[in-house]
Design a protein around this motif. Structure first.
Motif, short mmCIF file in Angstrom:
data_model
loop_
_atom_site.label_atom_id
_atom_site.label_comp_id
_atom_site.label_asym_id
_atom_site.label_seq_id
_atom_site.Cartn_x
_atom_site.Cartn_y
_atom_site.Cartn_z
N GLU A 61 -57.71 -0.17 -141.54
CA GLU A 61 -56.27 -0.17 -141.82
C GLU A 61 -55.40 0.10 -140.61
O GLU A 61 -54.23 -0.22 -140.61
CB GLU A 61 -55.94 0.90 -142.88
N ARG A 62 -55.96 0.81 -139.60
CA ARG A 62 -55.08 1.22 -138.50
C ARG A 62 -55.77 1.26 -137.15
O ARG A 62 -57.00 1.17 -137.07
CB ARG A 62 -54.41 2.56 -138.82
N GLY A 63 -54.96 1.39 -136.11
CA GLY A 63 -55.48 1.45 -134.76
C GLY A 63 -54.33 1.42 -133.77
O GLY A 63 -53.19 1.72 -134.13
N VAL A 64 -54.66 1.05 -132.52
CA VAL A 64 -53.61 0.90 -131.52
C VAL A 64 -53.67 -0.52 -130.95
O VAL A 64 -54.69 -1.20 -131.05
CB VAL A 64 -53.72 1.94 -130.37
N ILE A 65 -52.56 -0.93 -130.39
CA ILE A 65 -52.50 -2.21 -129.68
C ILE A 65 -51.91 -1.95 -128.29
O ILE A 65 -50.82 -1.38 -128.18
CB ILE A 65 -51.64 -3.25 -130.43
N LEU A 66 -52.65 -2.32 -127.27
CA LEU A 66 -52.13 -2.24 -125.91
C LEU A 66 -51.30 -3.50 -125.66
O LEU A 66 -51.70 -4.59 -126.06
CB LEU A 66 -53.27 -2.19 -124.89
N ARG A 67 -50.15 -3.32 -125.03
CA ARG A 67 -49.29 -4.47 -124.75
C ARG A 67 -48.97 -4.51 -123.26
O ARG A 67 -48.55 -3.50 -122.69
CB ARG A 67 -47.97 -4.33 -125.51
N SER A 91 -48.92 0.64 -128.84
CA SER A 91 -48.34 0.71 -130.18
C SER A 91 -49.39 1.21 -131.16
O SER A 91 -50.58 0.92 -131.00
CB SER A 91 -47.90 -0.68 -130.64
N ASN A 92 -48.95 1.94 -132.16
CA ASN A 92 -49.82 2.25 -133.30
C ASN A 92 -49.58 1.19 -134.35
O ASN A 92 -48.44 0.80 -134.59
CB ASN A 92 -49.47 3.62 -133.88
N TYR A 93 -50.65 0.72 -134.98
CA TYR A 93 -50.44 -0.24 -136.07
C TYR A 93 -51.13 0.24 -137.34
O TYR A 93 -52.05 1.05 -137.29
CB TYR A 93 -50.95 -1.64 -135.68
N GLN A 94 -50.61 -0.24 -138.45
CA GLN A 94 -51.27 0.00 -139.74
C GLN A 94 -50.94 -1.16 -140.67
O GLN A 94 -49.95 -1.86 -140.48
CB GLN A 94 -50.82 1.32 -140.36
N PHE A 95 -51.80 -1.35 -141.66
CA PHE A 95 -51.53 -2.34 -142.70
C PHE A 95 -51.09 -1.61 -143.97
O PHE A 95 -51.74 -0.66 -144.40
CB PHE A 95 -52.79 -3.17 -142.98
N LEU A 96 -49.98 -2.04 -144.56
CA LEU A 96 -49.53 -1.47 -145.85
C LEU A 96 -50.39 -2.04 -146.98
O LEU A 96 -51.20 -2.96 -146.77
CB LEU A 96 -48.06 -1.79 -146.10
N SER A 97 -50.18 -1.51 -148.19
CA SER A 97 -51.03 -1.89 -149.33
C SER A 97 -50.99 -3.38 -149.65
O SER A 97 -51.93 -3.91 -150.23
CB SER A 97 -50.65 -1.06 -150.56
N ASP A 98 -49.92 -4.08 -149.29
CA ASP A 98 -49.86 -5.52 -149.58
C ASP A 98 -50.22 -6.37 -148.36
O ASP A 98 -50.00 -7.58 -148.36
CB ASP A 98 -48.47 -5.92 -150.08
#
Lengths: 177, 177
Positions: B98-104, B116-123
């Motif tokens: 569901e989550r992690g980081v992204i280097l840009r 950046s921190n990323y996550q996926f919501l329930s949808d």
């Protein structure tokens, strides 16, 4: 109940900047408007009337509210049917903490009574889906701070998955002194 | 892994209609652009370089990709620093499904390397949060159909909760014959 909290958070006067995108024609439209959201009591005759006309008179409404809007400018609209002001009664009927239906005296994509399904995503984003005669609308509302909320919509044809129009509004609460 | 699926879905050429809202001045801005999203291999020198410069050389990247954009029009911009085209390398490092980081290699709100921190919501909505020196940015991307996606952003000051700017893009995949 999440819907109660959501309606309480939404109550007030909002200044809205709204952009819509017509995908087929790549046209932009911009509207500035003022929105008033106000709770009404479940005993209000309009609430009872809307429950009846939707055959939901045995359901228990939670936090019914009205939404009034008035456009201040619509300088790029070339749609003569664009409504510059209006008022809509919304009556939530929760099925659980996370989801339920909302009766609307006036639809978003089409000007008729409508029943929307709503749900809250894992971060509290409110998602509203409505099936109209000719179209399907999905609206999302999320608070980015106590006094700023975002609202997006996607309208697609009910047959097939063609996306017709999207819109996005940034809404800032007007604080009264 | 959800991020792999998300990057695979995003690959391709997109035509973007983007509106931004400057909340303090109530100004609208509109941009049409073309966006190319393309996977790169984890062995690419640029990927290894970015991992190193972020002190993440021991992490395992998943589905790194580049995003290239080119504005076709920017007729309402009064910001001379608005960049009309650019390219950014993004390197996801998942912590869970569901989550992690992204280097840009280039930030969204500020032109500097960013994590950046990323996550996926329930949808399945993809939410990306980035802290810059002067600002915090939250971006959300969600697919409304296989070939249409929406992207919103909110930029606020890193001190306090002042919301500076929001934006919304409707992106339609360009299908090549």
């Amino acid at each position: 109940m999440k819907i109660e909290h959501f309606v309480a958070q939404s109550e007030g006067t909002w200044r809205s900047m709204r952009s819509s995108h017509s995908l087929a024609f790549q046209q932009f439209e911009e509207v500035l408007s003022e929105i008033h959201i106000k709770k009404v009591t479940p005993e209000e005759p309009e609430v009872i009337e809307l429950l009846k006309s939707s055959a939901k008179q045995d359901c228990i409404p939670v936090s019914p509210f009205t939404m009034e809007w008035k456009a201040e400018s619509d300088w790029e609209s070339d749609d003569p049917s664009a409504v510059a002001s209006g008022c809509c009664l919304l009556v939530p009927i929760p099925a659980s903490t996370e989801r339920g239906v909302i009766l609307r005296s006036l639809g978003y994509a089409e000007a008729q009574e409508a029943i929307s399904n709503y749900q809250f995503l894992s971060d509290g984003t409110f998602v509203l889906s409505t099936k109209y005669g000719q179209s399907l609308a999905e609206e999302r509302i999320w608070f980015v701070s106590k006094h700023v909320r975002c609202r997006s919509s996607v309208i697609r044809t009910s047959e097939g998955s063609g996306v017709l129009q999207t819109s996005f509004a940034s809404e800032v609460r007007q604080l009264t002194e």
